[in-house]
Design a protein around this motif. Structure first.
Motif, PDB file in Angstrom:
ATOM      1  N   HIS A  23     -26.880  17.702  25.584  1.00 27.88           N
ATOM      2  CA  HIS A  23     -27.936  17.438  24.599  1.00 27.88           C
ATOM      3  C   HIS A  23     -27.751  18.451  23.478  1.00 27.88           C
ATOM      4  O   HIS A  23     -28.234  19.575  23.567  1.00 27.88           O
ATOM      5  CB  HIS A  23     -29.325  17.578  25.236  1.00 27.88           C
ATOM      6  CG  HIS A  23     -29.531  16.664  26.403  1.00 27.88           C
ATOM      7  ND1 HIS A  23     -29.879  15.348  26.249  1.00 27.88           N
ATOM      8  CD2 HIS A  23     -29.401  16.865  27.732  1.00 27.88           C
ATOM      9  CE1 HIS A  23     -29.974  14.774  27.445  1.00 27.88           C
ATOM     10  NE2 HIS A  23     -29.680  15.678  28.364  1.00 27.88           N
ATOM     11  N   LYS A  71     -28.800   5.452  27.101  1.00 27.69           N
ATOM     12  CA  LYS A  71     -29.261   6.322  28.194  1.00 27.69           C
ATOM     13  C   LYS A  71     -30.656   5.876  28.607  1.00 27.69           C
ATOM     14  O   LYS A  71     -31.522   5.692  27.752  1.00 27.69           O
ATOM     15  CB  LYS A  71     -29.305   7.770  27.690  1.00 27.69           C
ATOM     16  CG  LYS A  71     -30.202   8.733  28.473  1.00 27.69           C
ATOM     17  CD  LYS A  71     -29.560   9.207  29.771  1.00 27.69           C
ATOM     18  CE  LYS A  71     -30.397  10.283  30.467  1.00 27.69           C
ATOM     19  NZ  LYS A  71     -30.527  11.516  29.740  1.00 27.69           N
ATOM     20  N   HIS A  86     -22.216  14.841  29.718  1.00 33.02           N
ATOM     21  CA  HIS A  86     -23.686  14.890  29.651  1.00 33.02           C
ATOM     22  C   HIS A  86     -24.120  16.177  28.960  1.00 33.02           C
ATOM     23  O   HIS A  86     -24.146  17.243  29.580  1.00 33.02           O
ATOM     24  CB  HIS A  86     -24.289  14.806  31.064  1.00 33.02           C
ATOM     25  CG  HIS A  86     -25.769  14.604  31.077  1.00 33.02           C
ATOM     26  ND1 HIS A  86     -26.394  13.754  31.972  1.00 33.02           N
ATOM     27  CD2 HIS A  86     -26.770  15.127  30.320  1.00 33.02           C
ATOM     28  CE1 HIS A  86     -27.702  13.763  31.752  1.00 33.02           C
ATOM     29  NE2 HIS A  86     -27.954  14.607  30.758  1.00 33.02           N
ATOM     30  N   ASP A  99     -25.208  18.538  31.550  1.00 32.92           N
ATOM     31  CA  ASP A  99     -26.592  18.513  31.033  1.00 32.92           C
ATOM     32  C   ASP A  99     -26.867  19.742  30.165  1.00 32.92           C
ATOM     33  O   ASP A  99     -28.007  20.192  30.049  1.00 32.92           O
ATOM     34  CB  ASP A  99     -27.615  18.421  32.171  1.00 32.92           C
ATOM     35  CG  ASP A  99     -28.932  17.777  31.745  1.00 32.92           C
ATOM     36  OD1 ASP A  99     -29.035  17.321  30.587  1.00 32.92           O
ATOM     37  OD2 ASP A  99     -29.866  17.744  32.566  1.00 32.92           O
TER      38      ASP A  99
HETATM   39 ZN   LIG Z   1     -29.837  15.324  30.360  1.00 32.88          ZN
END
Ligand SMILES: [Zn+2]
Length: 426
Positions: free
Chosen positions: A83, A207, A81, A341
């Protein structure tokens, strides 16, 4: 004969080409077994592991030696996970109005490089802007820029006003009613169209944001934001195209809807209740806890001016909860994959997640497996990577010392190899 051909091929590449790379490893953790092998030579030829031998083999004339005798060799790490197209900062809300596609694309190249040098050779990018993660994936695959293998979701799919509606908080004068093309759905037809649009754009996976989230400009971080029917429509359509589905979910109800709707992984899972855990175990749904992000938003929220006023209470509420939920879910036997994340938090700091996992009761060896062979299998990459074995790709990382004694050494990667290229050497 084959060997000679390979050798000739390598020599033809000319200056700097090596016949073989010999990694002298004090310890080898292969990503699958519980056994640590000591004093091994792992041999990589043309990007593949060709042998694993006891002792430190002496190099032939054109061989390259990596001296990791004091350290530990592991398979290239997975972060399930990230970005890569952004990094949250105090200025993120205003940047949203200022950054063009090119700004985001160039930033993402820098973040991909940092991620690779931190030892992460495969990542799942769960939500980008401007399809930049897809362009980045293609450039990395073509060898144009360094970076991890990317499994890209492209634009995350939300509902109107939901977490990942890209127009949340915008003034009325801006056009702000995006549809499935921009990843915003209302109803099952939109859900199907949004998935098909991702297919058209070249995504690898899907997602969705099944509940509110911390960093969006919206009040609720936990509420369900999709119906179970919408989630099921996303999942059944995704299956037609060979996509797995990851669901961002903080609140208990949204988590259960997503699991019943058939998603493959729950991201964050902050307020997962016992029923949610039981459902996940029954259905084999993976949990990607992203402890790093919870910790990071909680720390930043101590500064009353870091986040927009509408975000701060959510960061204070969600941040400290995730680690306790992870500890419960692990004990309950929910399947876990490593994910951070990152983008929330700094790119390159991904490996801090290991320490948080071990602090919460997971043995170090299991945390390493959840970042290597377990995600490799989930992504159907286990024939290529995720473990150290003859025939697998030479996607390898080295850390100083022994991560089973001190897991924080995972944050000090000294050796990274991918695509027959050594990106970092001790
Ligand atoms: Zn995320």
């Amino acid at each position: 004969m084959l060997r000679l051909a390979a050798l000739a091929g390598a020599l033809l590449l000319g200056g700097g080409a090596h016949a073989a790379t010999l990694i002298h490893a004090g310890r080898v953790i292969d990503g699958v077994s519980d056994t640590v092998r000591t004093n091994q030579t792992v041999v990589v030829v043309d990007g593949k592991i060709t042998s694993i031998e006891s002792g430190f083999r002496a190099p032939a004339a054109n061989d390259r030696v990596i001296d990791l005798a004091q350290g530990t060799l592991l398979p290239g790490l997975f972060d399930m996970h990230v970005h890569l197209t952004g990094e949250y900062s105090k200025h993120s809300e205003i940047d949203d109005y200022k950054l063009n596609e090119a700004d985001v694309a160039i930033d993402s190249v820098v973040y991909a490089d940092r991620t690779l040098l931190a030892g992460f050779t495969t990542v799942r990018d769960l939500g980008d802007e401007f399809r930049a993660s897809i362009a980045l994936r293609n450039a990395i695959n073509a060898g144009k820029v360094p970076g991890p293998r990317i499994i890209a979701a492209g634009k995350a799919i939300a509902s109107t006003g939901g977490h990942a509606d890209p127009t949340n908080g915008w003034a009325r004068k801006f056009p702000a009613d995006p549809g499935p093309e921009d990843g915003v759905i209302n109803g099952v037809d939109d859900a199907r169209k949004a998935v098909r649009q991702r297919y058209k754009e070249g995504s690898d996976t899907i997602k969705i944001t099944a509940t509110g989230g911390v960093l969006s400009i919206a009040k609720n971080g936990l509420n369900p934001q999709m119906t179970e029917e919408e989630i099921r429509a996303v999942v059944t359509t995704a299956r037609d195209y060979g996509f797995k589905v990851a669901a961002h979910a903080h609140g208990a109800e949204g988590i259960k809807r997503a699991v019943r709707g058939g998603v493959d992984s729950i991201e964050h899972g902050t307020f997962m209740d016992d029923e949610g855990m039981k459902l996940m175990k029954e259905r084999g749904t993976f949990y990607v806890p992203t402890l790093s992000a919870g910790r990071w938003v909680y720390e930043q929220a101590q500064d009353p001016n870091f986040f927009p006023a509408i975000v701060r209470p959510k960061a204070l509420q969600v941040g400290p909860q995730i680690q306790a939920t992870f500890a419960r879910a692990y004990k309950a036997g929910v399947k876990i994959m490593f994910g951070t994340d990152t983008g929330v938090g700094k790119h390159g700091d991904n490996a801090r997640e290991f320490k948080l996992m071990v602090e919460s009761g997971m043995p170090a060896m299991e945390a390493i497996r959840d970042a290597t062979s377990v995600p490799a299998k989930f992504l159907d990459l286990e024939d290529k990577t995720g473990s150290i074995a003859v025939g697998k790709l030479g996607e390898l990382v080295g850390v100083p010392g022994d991560p089973l004694k001190d897991i924080s050494v995972m944050e000090r990667v000294v050796f990274v190899m991918k695509d027959n290229t050594v990106y970092k050497a001790p």
